[in-house]
Design an enzyme around this catalytic site. Structure first.
Site, PDB file in Angstrom:
ATOM      1  N   MET A 199      27.330  25.683   3.131  1.00 12.64           N
ATOM      2  CA  MET A 199      27.282  26.846   4.018  1.00 12.64           C
ATOM      3  C   MET A 199      27.779  26.556   5.431  1.00 12.64           C
ATOM      4  O   MET A 199      28.140  27.470   6.170  1.00 12.64           O
ATOM      5  CB  MET A 199      25.857  27.379   4.076  1.00 12.64           C
ATOM      6  CG  MET A 199      25.376  27.959   2.763  1.00 12.64           C
ATOM      7  SD  MET A 199      26.133  29.562   2.389  1.00 12.64           S
ATOM      8  CE  MET A 199      25.130  30.635   3.430  1.00 12.64           C
ATOM      9  N   HIS A 204      30.491  29.886   6.752  1.00 11.35           N
ATOM     10  CA  HIS A 204      29.526  30.986   6.659  1.00 11.35           C
ATOM     11  C   HIS A 204      28.465  30.913   7.754  1.00 11.35           C
ATOM     12  O   HIS A 204      28.173  31.913   8.427  1.00 11.35           O
ATOM     13  CB  HIS A 204      28.862  30.979   5.279  1.00 11.35           C
ATOM     14  CG  HIS A 204      27.965  32.155   5.022  1.00 11.35           C
ATOM     15  ND1 HIS A 204      26.712  32.283   5.577  1.00 11.35           N
ATOM     16  CD2 HIS A 204      28.141  33.263   4.255  1.00 11.35           C
ATOM     17  CE1 HIS A 204      26.163  33.408   5.175  1.00 11.35           C
ATOM     18  NE2 HIS A 204      27.009  34.028   4.373  1.00 11.35           N
ATOM     19  N   ASP A 205      27.876  29.737   7.931  1.00 12.24           N
ATOM     20  CA  ASP A 205      26.803  29.575   8.922  1.00 12.24           C
ATOM     21  C   ASP A 205      27.285  28.908  10.201  1.00 12.24           C
ATOM     22  O   ASP A 205      26.474  28.543  11.056  1.00 12.24           O
ATOM     23  CB  ASP A 205      25.657  28.752   8.321  1.00 12.24           C
ATOM     24  CG  ASP A 205      24.871  29.519   7.282  1.00 12.24           C
ATOM     25  OD1 ASP A 205      25.169  30.718   7.070  1.00 12.24           O
ATOM     26  OD2 ASP A 205      23.962  28.937   6.664  1.00 12.24           O
ATOM     27  N   THR A 206      28.591  28.728  10.307  1.00 16.16           N
ATOM     28  CA  THR A 206      29.150  28.068  11.492  1.00 16.16           C
ATOM     29  C   THR A 206      30.234  28.972  12.089  1.00 16.16           C
ATOM     30  O   THR A 206      29.969  30.114  12.406  1.00 16.16           O
ATOM     31  CB  THR A 206      29.687  26.678  11.131  1.00 16.16           C
ATOM     32  OG1 THR A 206      30.580  26.784   9.988  1.00 16.16           O
ATOM     33  CG2 THR A 206      28.553  25.726  10.785  1.00 16.16           C
TER      34      THR A 206
END
Length: 301
Positions: A199, A204-206
């Protein structure tokens, strides 16, 4: 977040392929002792899927924007994702349909997938999922998240098919991403490879910049390795656009030793995620799944 030290370690492992190779499991995969099932355009195909960015933003990134020309590949300027949100796009890539899925919930479809057309022809496959932890004895792990939540089941489409998860031998072909370096060193790469970054690495999370740096550290050593690139095509793509109100155009590039560069390294043909299956089917003269792959446009060589 994944540390720079960790990314560097993975990069060096892929570049030098010095990891110790354990015994392989599941279906036999081609090695230097085994005969490949030769295809019309390529002998191996890898997909790497990144997360949630609009085409315009990705093509403006210095690394992504130059990747096709740098590696004599082709930028697919008219490639569309299938839908929103993430999971149905992944399912479409290997199943030829979203099967009505319109969210990221845990699903299980008793449907055929790419596995069911590869295996009868003896074409090996693997899903390499970063931070995935297999179940006991290599069973399919059905968890939604693992390893401090950097792995997501929704980005591992094979887990969404009961035709895979109910088969112990098939489950053994869903492996941690670190197995790629092991298989490369052993010259035991499968012919169809689906690579799912975690992720952080998929963006997505960065951020887009983080995904760009990770992609550089991941793909450059592979493309510099003749054992990997020979007769291999790699599709780098995004699951969906960030903006839900646009056409769902996503940046996609084909690179690798089997890819022939077109004029200006650009292919303006209209493609979508179903084109992946259509390309695999055309390359190895396989039956289609009877889904949207049957009428999809295969990548042009």
């Amino acid at each position: 977040m994944v540390s720079v030290k960790f990314i560097t370690a993975i990069t060096l492992a892929l570049a030098a392929t010095v990891s110790a190779a354990p015994a392989s499991h599941g279906h036999k995969t081609p090695s230097h002792h085994q005969k490949l099932v030769h295809g019309k355009y390529f002998d191996r195909f890898m997909i790497v899927v990144l997360e949630n960015q609009d085409y315009e933003a990705v093509v403006a990134d210095p690394y992504f924007g130059s990747l096709a020309k740098k590696h004599h590949g082709n930028l697919l300027t008219n490639y569309l994702a299938t839908t929103h949100p993430s999971e149905p796009n992944y399912i479409a890539m290997i199943g030829g349909s979203t099967f009505g899925n319109d969210d990221d919930s845990d699903v299980s479809y008793n449907e055929k997938s790419i596995v069911d057309i590869l295996e009868p022809r003896g074409i090996s496959w693997k899903e390499y999922a970063e931070d995935y932890i297999p179940g006991p004895n290599g069973d399919c792990a059905m968890d939604s998240a693992q390893s401090k939540n950097v792995y997501r089941r929704k980005h591992n489409p094979f887990i969404s098919f009961s035709t895979v998860t109910s088969n112990p031998a098939r489950c053994k072909n869903i492996v941690p991403g670190s197995q790629l370096a092991v298989d490369l060193k052993a010259k035991n790469l499968p012919q169809f490879m689906f690579y799912t970054p975690n992720m952080n690495n998929d963006g997505h999370d960065t951020t887009l910049a983080y995904a760009s740096n990770w992609t550089h550290s991941f793909i450059e050593p592979l493309l510099a390795n003749k054992d990997f690139t020979k007769d291999t095509a790699v599709l780098l793509t995004w699951d969906e656009s960030k903006n839900y109100s646009n056409t769902d155009q996503v940046w996609s590039v084909l690179v690798g030793g089997a890819v022939k560069a077109k004029r200006n390294n650009v292919d303006n043909t209209k493609y979508n995620h179903y084109s992946i299956l259509a390309t695999i089917e055309k390359n190895w003269k396989l039956h289609n799944l009877g889904q949207n792959d049957a009428n999809a446009t295969a990548f042009k060589w």
